[in-house]
Design an enzyme around this catalytic site. Structure first.
Site, PDB file in Angstrom:
ATOM      1  N   LYS A 131       2.102   2.103  -5.000  1.00  0.00           N
ATOM      2  CA  LYS A 131       2.731   1.536  -6.203  1.00  0.00           C
ATOM      3  C   LYS A 131       1.850   1.716  -7.424  1.00  0.00           C
ATOM      4  O   LYS A 131       2.343   1.930  -8.520  1.00  0.00           O
ATOM      5  CB  LYS A 131       2.983   0.032  -6.024  1.00  0.00           C
ATOM      6  N   GLN A 157       2.110  -6.176  -2.944  1.00  0.00           N
ATOM      7  CA  GLN A 157       2.448  -6.154  -1.512  1.00  0.00           C
ATOM      8  C   GLN A 157       3.736  -5.326  -1.303  1.00  0.00           C
ATOM      9  O   GLN A 157       3.903  -4.325  -1.975  1.00  0.00           O
ATOM     10  CB  GLN A 157       2.601  -7.580  -0.938  1.00  0.00           C
ATOM     11  N   ASP A 191       0.812  -1.223   0.000  1.00  0.00           N
ATOM     12  CA  ASP A 191       0.000   0.000   0.000  1.00  0.00           C
ATOM     13  C   ASP A 191       0.843   1.270   0.000  1.00  0.00           C
ATOM     14  O   ASP A 191       0.434   2.301   0.538  1.00  0.00           O
ATOM     15  CB  ASP A 191      -0.959   0.031   1.213  1.00  0.00           C
ATOM     16  N   GLY A 250      -4.342  -4.622  -3.901  1.00  0.00           N
ATOM     17  CA  GLY A 250      -5.310  -3.633  -4.350  1.00  0.00           C
ATOM     18  C   GLY A 250      -4.565  -2.399  -4.816  1.00  0.00           C
ATOM     19  O   GLY A 250      -3.819  -1.801  -4.048  1.00  0.00           O
ATOM     20  N   HIS A 251      -4.684  -2.085  -6.078  1.00  0.00           N
ATOM     21  CA  HIS A 251      -4.002  -0.908  -6.621  1.00  0.00           C
ATOM     22  C   HIS A 251      -5.045   0.110  -7.068  1.00  0.00           C
ATOM     23  O   HIS A 251      -5.942  -0.227  -7.830  1.00  0.00           O
ATOM     24  CB  HIS A 251      -3.120  -1.282  -7.809  1.00  0.00           C
TER      25      HIS A 251
HETATM   26  P1  IMP Z   1      -2.628 -12.901   2.430  1.00  0.00           P
HETATM   27  O1  IMP Z   1      -1.608 -12.603   1.395  1.00  0.00           O
HETATM   28  O2  IMP Z   1      -4.019 -12.573   2.006  1.00  0.00           O
HETATM   29  O3  IMP Z   1      -2.485 -14.266   2.990  1.00  0.00           O
HETATM   30  O4  IMP Z   1      -2.352 -11.909   3.669  1.00  0.00           O
HETATM   31  C1  IMP Z   1      -1.155 -12.022   4.450  1.00  0.00           C
HETATM   32  C2  IMP Z   1      -0.823 -10.685   5.086  1.00  0.00           C
HETATM   33  O5  IMP Z   1      -0.406  -9.778   4.073  1.00  0.00           O
HETATM   34  C3  IMP Z   1      -2.010 -10.019   5.789  1.00  0.00           C
HETATM   35  O6  IMP Z   1      -1.496  -9.296   6.894  1.00  0.00           O
HETATM   36  C4  IMP Z   1      -2.538  -9.052   4.748  1.00  0.00           C
HETATM   37  O7  IMP Z   1      -3.206  -7.976   5.331  1.00  0.00           O
HETATM   38  C5  IMP Z   1      -1.258  -8.628   4.073  1.00  0.00           C
HETATM   39  N1  IMP Z   1      -1.448  -8.246   2.677  1.00  0.00           N
HETATM   40  C6  IMP Z   1      -1.670  -9.056   1.619  1.00  0.00           C
HETATM   41  N2  IMP Z   1      -1.761  -8.333   0.486  1.00  0.00           N
HETATM   42  C7  IMP Z   1      -1.588  -7.043   0.824  1.00  0.00           C
HETATM   43  C8  IMP Z   1      -1.549  -5.824   0.075  1.00  0.00           C
HETATM   44  O8  IMP Z   1      -1.674  -5.783  -1.150  1.00  0.00           O
HETATM   45  N3  IMP Z   1      -1.328  -4.690   0.804  1.00  0.00           N
HETATM   46  C9  IMP Z   1      -1.130  -4.711   2.140  1.00  0.00           C
HETATM   47  N4  IMP Z   1      -1.162  -5.825   2.879  1.00  0.00           N
HETATM   48  C10 IMP Z   1      -1.382  -6.985   2.232  1.00  0.00           C
END
Ligand code: IMP
Length: 409
Positions: free
Chosen positions: A15, A198, A12, A39-40
């Site tokens: 990007k 991420q 977040d 999420g972009h």
């Molecule tokens: P997962 O990838 O859905 O299993 O989430 C694992 C961890 O990464 C959690 O703490 C999510 O909130 C975080 N996370 C996954 N994708 C994003 C992203 O695009 N932005 C911020 N945090 C993320």
């Protein structure tokens, strides 16, 4: 030229805007990791697009986008996202390609993902998009890749539920399938933008394990995820915010604390609209963590930083940044591997003067308020990496480019 853009914090970082900005000069944009957990947000004039799987270059009519080998793709989510883009007037047919080696997210993986997290003694706070389970299946050699969806012998060995799901969705992506390595060989001279998802501190290997995602969200995953050999990558751009945020659980040493910081968390969250694009969850907010940022710079070979959300600090009298951690009574400037040390690390904060002036009109570094220039210089000094792009608002024009990353070194 091949340009990598990754998040240098916990995701977040903005990007989407930076990739969108750089995509203008790209022929192809490849997303190399993650899935619909990302999420972009992209603001183009009066239109705002929220993307989860599709690389940000899609909003340019002349760009091709590739969902790379390192991604985990939920076919239902992809269909939905592309339908939404059609509704928004984006013509994407023929421009969206999917690596035949990328792994597919099956419906039961999403159920398992949520179930596993609730059973953990310390839940990670997964987005529940099946990401962790799909990468686990991949590592266990039990996953289903895009190409496998067309292998009828293989489908016959799957459960009825998995088979029905794949048969229902595979026609949608049949024409999109591509061998990314041979595509890149054929398009070797093009400008390719490799888009990370991420951030470094959520990377499976480099991040705050186990509170991480399961993909390779650092620059190290770019080559394999996008179908290149490692020597092909020319430059790495790290994107970071002027402060820090994190969604989900896990160590966050500079997180605002009401006893120490009053209502800063609330103020920054509202000013920066810090709510997750994918889950709508309020993001945890904190001071800029220079220890973590320098760790990200070093472990990704970041050539240049893109600093976003600088304008959020426009009204502040004073701004604190973290320049060390106190762990077990000792001060360190190293990012700890131990989950306990990371969880207990107390930030050593340094106060820098604020600028109490609007930065939104600045289109060159020299037009920024002096305090904002000093803030940026301090980040460069601490990390040893120059900040060459600065974002002072959500629109494209709110961007200062001191050096265009596409310019060969
Ligand atoms: P997962 O990838 O859905 O299993 O989430 C694992 C961890 O990464 C959690 O703490 C999510 O909130 C975080 N996370 C996954 N994708 C994003 C992203 O695009 N932005 C911020 N945090 C993320």
């Amino acid at each position: 030229m091949k340009l990598v853009v990754i998040g240098a914090q916990w995701g977040d970082e903005g990007k989407g805007k930076i990739v969108d900005f750089l995509a203008r000069d790209a022929d192809t944009v490849v997303r190399f990791s993650g899935g619909a957990n990302a999420g972009h947000t992209i603001v183009h004039g009066r239109n705002t697009y929220k993307l989860h799987l599709v690389p940000s270059g899609i909003v340019y009519e002349d760009k091709r986008v590739i969902l790379g080998t390192g991604m985990v793709i939920d076919p239902e989510a992809l269909e939905k996202e592309l339908e939404e883009l059609s509704t928004a007037g984006v013509v994407w047919a023929g421009r969206v390609l999917i690596s035949d080696r990328a792994h597919l997210v099956l419906p039961r993986y999403k159920r398992m993902d949520k179930d596993l997290d609730t059973k953990r003694a310390q839940p990670i706070g997964t987005t529940g998009r099946g990401i962790g389970v799909t990468y686990s299946m991949k590592s266990a050699r039990d996953g289903v890749r895009v190409i496998d969806a067309f292998d009828d012998a293989l489908l016959a060995a799957l459960s009825q539920e998995d088979r029905d799901f794949l048969l229902e969705h595979r026609e949608f992506f049949r024409e999109m399938m591509v061998d990314v390595n041979s595509y890149m060989t054929d398009h070797g001279d093009e400008n390719v933008l490799l888009e990370g998802a991420q951030g470094t501190l959520l990377d499976l290997d480099l991040g705050t394990y186990p509170f991480v995602s399961s993909g390779s969200s650092s620059a190290n995953g770019a080559a394999v995820g996008a179908g290149f050999g490692p020597r092909e990558l020319d430059r790495v751009v790290g994107v970071c915010k002027a402060y820090s945020t994190r969604v989900g659980n896990g160590p966050f040493p500079t997180e605002f604390e009401s006893e120490r910081d009053g209502d800063l968390e609330h103020v920054i969250r509202e000013l920066g609209h810090e709510y997750g694009v994918t889950t709508g969850r309020p993001r945890r907010c904190g001071y800029l963590d220079l220890v973590a940022l320098r760790y990200a710079c070093r472990s990704n070979s970041i050539d240049t930083l893109a600093l976003t959300h600088l304008d959020i600090y426009d009204s502040f009298e004073e701004i604190q940044v973290c320049v060390g951690y106190k762990v077990d009574g000792r001060v360190t400037e190293l990012f700890p591997a131990s989950r306990t040390a990371a969880a207990n690390a107390e930030p050593v904060l340094k106060a820098l003067p604020g600028w109490k002036a609007s930065s939104a009109q600045a289109r060159a570094f020299s037009e920024l308020p002096t305090g904002a220039q000093d803030y940026v210089r301090y980040i460069e000094e601490y990390t040893g990496v120059s900040v060459e792009i600065i974002s002072v608002g959500s629109d494209r024009e709110h961007t200062i480019v001191e050096r265009d990353p596409w310019t060969p070194s």
